[in-house]
Design a protein around this motif. Structure first.
Motif, short mmCIF file in Angstrom:
data_model
loop_
_atom_site.label_atom_id
_atom_site.label_comp_id
_atom_site.label_asym_id
_atom_site.label_seq_id
_atom_site.Cartn_x
_atom_site.Cartn_y
_atom_site.Cartn_z
N PHE A 1 23.24 -0.60 -12.81
CA PHE A 1 22.21 0.55 -11.66
C PHE A 1 21.77 1.82 -13.19
CE2 PHE A 1 21.82 4.87 -10.03
CZ PHE A 1 20.90 4.61 -8.57
N SER A 2 22.36 2.63 -13.68
CA SER A 2 22.20 3.76 -15.05
C SER A 2 21.13 2.68 -15.65
CB SER A 2 23.55 3.78 -15.76
OG SER A 2 23.84 2.91 -16.02
N ARG B 1 17.15 -0.49 -1.15
CA ARG B 1 18.50 0.42 -1.22
C ARG B 1 18.93 1.07 -3.03
NH1 ARG B 1 17.02 -0.78 3.73
NH2 ARG B 1 18.83 -0.24 5.37
N GLN B 2 18.52 -0.10 -3.48
CA GLN B 2 19.15 0.54 -5.14
C GLN B 2 18.10 1.83 -5.60
OE1 GLN B 2 19.54 -2.28 -3.91
NE2 GLN B 2 21.79 -2.73 -4.15
N THR B 3 16.10 1.39 -5.20
CA THR B 3 15.37 1.83 -5.99
C THR B 3 15.54 3.06 -4.91
OG1 THR B 3 14.10 -0.35 -5.84
CG2 THR B 3 13.15 1.84 -6.01
N ALA B 4 15.61 3.13 -4.24
CA ALA B 4 15.53 4.73 -3.69
C ALA B 4 16.93 6.09 -4.11
CB ALA B 4 15.87 5.01 -1.54
N LEU B 5 18.40 5.27 -4.67
CA LEU B 5 18.90 5.54 -4.81
C LEU B 5 18.78 6.18 -5.73
CD1 LEU B 5 21.79 7.01 -4.67
CD2 LEU B 5 22.49 4.95 -5.19
N ALA B 6 18.19 5.30 -6.95
CA ALA B 6 17.33 5.46 -8.54
C ALA B 6 16.63 6.83 -8.61
CB ALA B 6 17.22 4.25 -8.72
N LEU B 7 15.82 7.23 -7.16
CA LEU B 7 14.47 8.24 -7.16
C LEU B 7 15.35 9.21 -6.41
CD1 LEU B 7 11.52 5.75 -5.49
CD2 LEU B 7 11.40 7.22 -7.78
N GLN B 8 16.43 8.85 -6.06
CA GLN B 8 17.50 10.36 -5.28
C GLN B 8 18.04 10.99 -6.69
OE1 GLN B 8 19.42 10.01 -1.65
NE2 GLN B 8 21.42 10.68 -3.18
N GLU B 9 18.42 10.39 -7.23
CA GLU B 9 18.96 10.44 -8.14
C GLU B 9 18.27 11.42 -9.68
OE1 GLU B 9 22.40 8.02 -10.45
OE2 GLU B 9 23.47 7.86 -7.99
N LEU B 10 17.30 11.04 -9.08
CA LEU B 10 16.08 11.24 -10.71
C LEU B 10 15.65 12.61 -10.10
CD1 LEU B 10 14.99 8.05 -12.11
CD2 LEU B 10 15.32 9.64 -13.20
N GLY B 11 15.53 12.78 -8.80
CA GLY B 11 15.21 14.06 -7.94
C GLY B 11 13.67 14.19 -8.01
N LEU C 1 0.87 -5.75 -14.59
CA LEU C 1 1.97 -6.08 -14.39
C LEU C 1 3.07 -5.61 -14.84
CD1 LEU C 1 0.85 -10.32 -14.12
CD2 LEU C 1 2.04 -8.63 -12.23
N GLU C 2 4.35 -5.02 -14.33
CA GLU C 2 5.37 -4.41 -15.30
C GLU C 2 6.66 -5.11 -15.09
OE1 GLU C 2 5.08 -1.53 -17.04
OE2 GLU C 2 3.39 -0.86 -17.45
N LEU C 3 7.33 -6.06 -16.49
CA LEU C 3 8.53 -5.99 -16.42
C LEU C 3 9.88 -4.68 -16.07
CD1 LEU C 3 10.54 -8.32 -16.01
CD2 LEU C 3 10.80 -7.80 -18.23
N LEU C 4 9.87 -4.82 -14.92
CA LEU C 4 11.25 -3.95 -14.03
C LEU C 4 12.24 -4.99 -13.60
CD1 LEU C 4 12.34 -0.87 -14.26
CD2 LEU C 4 11.53 -1.55 -11.08
N PRO C 5 13.37 -5.04 -14.77
CA PRO C 5 14.53 -5.97 -14.05
C PRO C 5 15.39 -5.35 -13.69
CG PRO C 5 14.08 -5.83 -16.75
CD PRO C 5 13.70 -4.40 -15.95
N TYR C 6 16.65 -6.38 -12.31
CA TYR C 6 17.19 -6.09 -11.20
C TYR C 6 18.35 -5.54 -11.59
CZ TYR C 6 13.63 -8.17 -9.05
OH TYR C 6 12.98 -8.20 -7.84
N CYS C 7 19.28 -4.97 -11.55
CA CYS C 7 20.49 -4.54 -11.03
C CYS C 7 21.24 -5.07 -10.61
CB CYS C 7 20.72 -2.79 -11.70
SG CYS C 7 20.30 -2.31 -10.29
N PHE C 8 22.80 -5.32 -10.78
CA PHE C 8 23.75 -5.79 -10.08
C PHE C 8 25.05 -4.12 -10.05
CE2 PHE C 8 26.30 -4.82 -13.53
CZ PHE C 8 27.25 -5.47 -13.52
N ASP C 9 25.86 -4.50 -9.01
CA ASP C 9 26.63 -3.33 -8.26
C ASP C 9 27.37 -3.46 -9.04
OD1 ASP C 9 27.93 -1.98 -6.35
OD2 ASP C 9 28.13 -2.50 -4.47
N ALA C 10 27.75 -2.54 -10.16
CA ALA C 10 28.71 -3.06 -10.35
C ALA C 10 30.04 -2.07 -9.93
CB ALA C 10 29.11 -2.16 -11.89
N ASP C 11 30.04 -1.06 -8.92
CA ASP C 11 31.21 -0.98 -8.44
C ASP C 11 31.76 -2.25 -7.74
OD1 ASP C 11 30.61 1.49 -8.81
OD2 ASP C 11 29.76 2.21 -7.40
#
Length: 413
Positions: A397-398, A14-24, A219-229
């Motif tokens: 998330f940002s 869901r977080q990945t999809a939302l990031a892509l959604q906000e990036l268009g 391999l690529e490093l892509l650190p996760y995020c947390f729900d700041a809200d």
């Protein structure tokens, strides 16, 4: 090129999809269950007795994600519900068989959509990407595998080491990965163009164990995020008074894989006046073992996600001595809540030297030493808690969205 995210469950899709959604950049999110007011399952539930309606709606709410555009989500419950029902009924073997078969079918369904709407970039997750990535209809799609766990062979070897000293702790929560699972992993590694990993530990295990040619170059490093809200708070961090015990928290599955045996053995060596321990999460060790420690430990069990932040803020430090992870998001959630962290490197990307203590390996002795350091030096404990909160703020998330944008640009997608 737009990106289609797919996962029959949740993970952090869901977080990945939302990031892509906000990036268009989001073509769609394909998933099993997704709750929104017009969902067919929610409409069906309204026809049932009121008591069942509340129960079903509570369950469905776990799959809500209000910030995602529902028009971008393609929910396919038939690929997820049967496995979940079998698991709830305690039919583990059937649930495993359903998981394998339905994930394969789900991947083929994604391939059908990608073939009709492509070319797309496909963003899939370990365990459910093999059939989509290898389908001839996706041959023109760029394939990103999001590897959420360490290499399966690394866990099997670590499990053997645990069995030598704590075999009775393994229970049902720490099974070995099957030959079929390992073969499927390598199919996904081979078919992927890029493999994103949440921690250097995951990358290291794949390099060491997978025989797939050229896998290290993917391999690529892509650190996760947390729900700041949910977890970030503006409340000041109240210091732990010298006369009170330091309140330590373990959050996650209470299992041998996550090293809870070392923590419980350590707490027994500390005076009750110095330390108190809470276990938060589903218990996957035998009751007869856990019973030995009940006088020193508060066992909360699983709670709703919305209850976790308040529980975290009642503690001073998280202890997470895991043997084998992807990258535990609970580390960031605890840091954002103002907790110092004691962890292993295998636990994932969490504490720095300023915000916690990273152990060389999981062991009761090392956990005890780390806990004693925080008990004896309350100023250091407070400084780590302040640093943890500040460091977590940079992993929201940002930051995750920006990392995805950079990855897509670097890969020419």
């Amino acid at each position: 090129m737009q990106v289609a995210v797919f996962h029959p469950g949740t993970q952090h899709s869901r977080q990945t999809a939302l990031a892509l959604q906000e990036l268009g950049r989001l073509a769609f999110l394909a998933t099993g269950l997704f709750d929104h007011p017009d969902d067919a399952l929610r409409q069906l539930a309204q026809r049932l007795p009121q008591g069942l309606v509340r129960q079903i709606e509570g369950e469905l709410a776990r799959f809500a994600f209000a910030r995602l555009d529902a028009d971008k989500v393609r929910a396919m419950p038939a690929y997820e519900l049967p496995e979940r029902i079998a698991a709830r009924l305690g039919a583990r073997r059937l649930a495993g068989m359903l998981d394998t078969g339905l994930n394969r079918a789900f991947g083929r369904k994604v391939a059908t959509m990608a073939g009709a709407e492509g070319p797309l970039a496909l963003w899939g997750y370990d365990g459910s990407s093999a059939s989509a990535f290898t389908d001839k209809r996706t041959r023109d799609c760029y394939k990103i595998l999001d590897r959420t766990t360490a290499d399966s062979r690394s866990w099997n070897l670590e499990r053997e080491r645990i069995a030598e000293t704590h075999g009775d702790w393994l229970g049902g929560g720490s099974p070995a990965w099957s030959k079929h699972r390992i073969e499927r992993d390598d199919i996904e590694f081979d078919a992927a163009d890029t493999i994103v990993c949440g921690s250097p530990f995951v990358m290291q295990t794949i390099r060491e164990h997978s025989p797939v040619p050229g896998v290290a170059d993917k391999l690529e490093l892509l650190p996760y995020c947390f729900d700041a809200d949910l977890f970030a708070s503006e409340e000041p961090i109240a210091p732990a008074a010298k006369e009170e015990p330091v309140r330590f928290l373990f959050a996650g599955q209470v299992s041998a894989r996550k090293g809870v045996q070392h923590l419980l053995e350590a707490i027994e060596c500390l005076p009750a006046s110095d330390a108190r321990l809470t276990l938060l999460g589903p218990v996957a060790v035998p009751d007869k073992i856990l019973a030995r420690y009940r006088d020193r430990v508060d066992i909360v069990g699983p709670v709703s996600r919305s209850e976790v932040p308040a529980i975290m803020r009642q503690h001073h430090a998280l202890v997470f001595p895991s043997h084998n992870e992807g990258s535990a998001v609970v580390l960031l959630e605890a840091m954002a809540s103002g907790l110092a962290v004691i962890q292993t490197a295998a636990s994932g990307m969490g504490a720095s030297a300023k915000s916690g203590l990273v152990l060389e390996r999981p062991s009761a002795g090392l956990v005890e030493q780390a806990m004693r350091r925080l008990i004896d030096d309350r100023e250091m404990l407070q400084a780590m808690r302040e640093a943890a909160k500040a460091e977590a703020a940079a992993r929201d998330f940002s930051a995750y969205r920006a990392s995805i944008a950079t990855l897509l640009e670097r890969k020419g997608i």
